[in-house]
Design a protein around this motif. Structure first.
Motif, PDB file in Angstrom:
ATOM      1  N   ALA A 142       5.636  26.018  18.221  1.00 44.82           N
ATOM      2  CA  ALA A 142       6.519  27.182  18.137  1.00 44.82           C
ATOM      3  C   ALA A 142       6.982  27.413  16.708  1.00 44.82           C
ATOM      4  O   ALA A 142       7.011  28.555  16.220  1.00 44.82           O
ATOM      5  CB  ALA A 142       7.718  26.998  19.066  1.00 44.82           C
ATOM      6  N   ARG A 157      -5.307  36.649  17.582  1.00 41.24           N
ATOM      7  CA  ARG A 157      -4.208  37.343  18.247  1.00 41.24           C
ATOM      8  C   ARG A 157      -4.542  38.830  18.231  1.00 41.24           C
ATOM      9  O   ARG A 157      -4.409  39.503  17.213  1.00 41.24           O
ATOM     10  CB  ARG A 157      -2.892  37.078  17.532  1.00 41.24           C
ATOM     11  N   GLU A 164       1.905  31.597  19.597  1.00 41.13           N
ATOM     12  CA  GLU A 164       2.533  32.373  20.653  1.00 41.13           C
ATOM     13  C   GLU A 164       1.681  32.348  21.922  1.00 41.13           C
ATOM     14  O   GLU A 164       0.444  32.231  21.841  1.00 41.13           O
ATOM     15  CB  GLU A 164       2.715  33.831  20.217  1.00 41.13           C
ATOM     16  N   GLU A 214       9.731  25.786  23.646  1.00 40.60           N
ATOM     17  CA  GLU A 214      10.752  26.177  22.684  1.00 40.60           C
ATOM     18  C   GLU A 214      11.140  24.987  21.807  1.00 40.60           C
ATOM     19  O   GLU A 214      11.376  23.879  22.303  1.00 40.60           O
ATOM     20  CB  GLU A 214      11.987  26.704  23.417  1.00 40.60           C
ATOM     21  N   ASP A 229      -2.168  33.717  22.508  1.00 40.59           N
ATOM     22  CA  ASP A 229      -3.079  33.460  21.385  1.00 40.59           C
ATOM     23  C   ASP A 229      -4.326  32.749  21.897  1.00 40.59           C
ATOM     24  O   ASP A 229      -4.279  31.991  22.884  1.00 40.59           O
ATOM     25  CB  ASP A 229      -2.410  32.582  20.325  1.00 40.59           C
ATOM     26  N   GLY A 263       4.459  29.109  14.602  1.00 43.65           N
ATOM     27  CA  GLY A 263       4.196  30.511  14.892  1.00 43.65           C
ATOM     28  C   GLY A 263       3.176  30.773  15.970  1.00 43.65           C
ATOM     29  O   GLY A 263       2.763  31.921  16.173  1.00 43.65           O
TER      30      GLY A 263
END
Length: 261
Positions: free
Chosen positions: A203, A246, A208, A198, A211, A206
């Motif tokens: 992060a 993704r 995630e 975090e 991925d 983008g």
């Protein structure tokens, strides 16, 4: 020679079916005389032959490659990776692009493409027609001398500040792992993102969990250790480009330089 006695090629090899008693069988291989003349001119001017450099790795468009890319045509050259800092990168070329033509000449093979680059005069602007995810683009780039580019790149690398790899990776904030045998058997490729910290640069960009990281700065990655090493080396000194998968979607992600100069 031709029938007028003019030199049109320089023999470099002959074909002989008998390996023990070799002799000329009527088949020879030659370098075109224009190529030889140009090499002589370059040697006289600069002391060595000059070969054009664009800075990418490519492959021919087999049926499998066309299927993987979703490319609807039969001709062109697919880009596997782009060399960081090269004219190809400066022109915006990316992995998985398909180069369709070179100065309006259709490309039919990687060998043809390499030959055209090497025969282009250093410093000349060339136009490439490029297919990218169902869009067609026109790209302008400049051919450079590889030796000059390599020396300039080495000089830049020597002036870059050193950074601790662990600190760089901490700021990037990625936890990754290699794919399992079962995942590979299902056809998955790349390095799996297990965790994104975090507030980290990953992060913010983008990335995630879940991925798949396919490439770093246009170069494909096949092992988690190699991926982290490339990110550590890149993110300390420049923006880092990631190609992600993704689900069925391909994404381009840019992370900023994480160590201030």
């Amino acid at each position: 020679m031709n029938y007028l006695g003019e030199i049109i090629g320089i023999n470099v090899a002959i074909y002989s079916p008998d390996k023990e008693n070799q002799g000329f069988a009527g088949v020879g291989f030659s370098i075109p005389s224009n190529d030889v003349r140009e090499s002589f001119r370059q040697i006289l001017e600069r002391g060595r032959p000059i070969r054009g450099f664009l800075g990418l790795n490519g492959r021919d468009l087999s049926s499998r490659v066309r299927y993987e890319l979703g490319y609807p045509r039969g001709t062109g050259v697919a880009i596997d990776a782009v060399v960081p800092g090269s004219p190809a990168e400066a022109a915006g070329l990316r992995a998985n692009d398909v180069i369709q033509s070179y100065n309006d000449q259709p490309l039919r093979s990687l060998t043809q493409f390499i030959t055209m680059i090497q025969r282009t005069k250093v410093g000349e602007e060339v136009e490439l027609k490029v297919w990218r995810r169902r869009e067609e683009l026109t790209v302008q780039t400049k051919i450079v001398d590889y030796d000059d580019w390599r020396r300039a790149t080495a000089a830049k690398e020597a002036t870059r500040p050193l950074a601790n790899d662990q600190e760089v990776l901490r700021r990037v904030g990625l936890r990754v792992r290699d794919l399992s045998v079962l995942e590979r058997m299902r056809g998955e490729q790349g390095i799996l993102v297990a965790e994104v910290l975090e507030g980290s640069e990953a992060a913010k960009a983008g990335v995630e969990p879940g991925d798949l990281i396919i490439a770093v700065n246009g170069r494909r990655v096949i092992e988690a250790g190699d991926l982290l090493a490339r990110i550590a080396a890149s993110a300390a000194v420049q923006e880092t480009q990631l190609v992600l998968k993704r689900g069925s979607e391909d994404l381009d992600v840019t992370m900023p330089q994480v160590i201030e100069r």
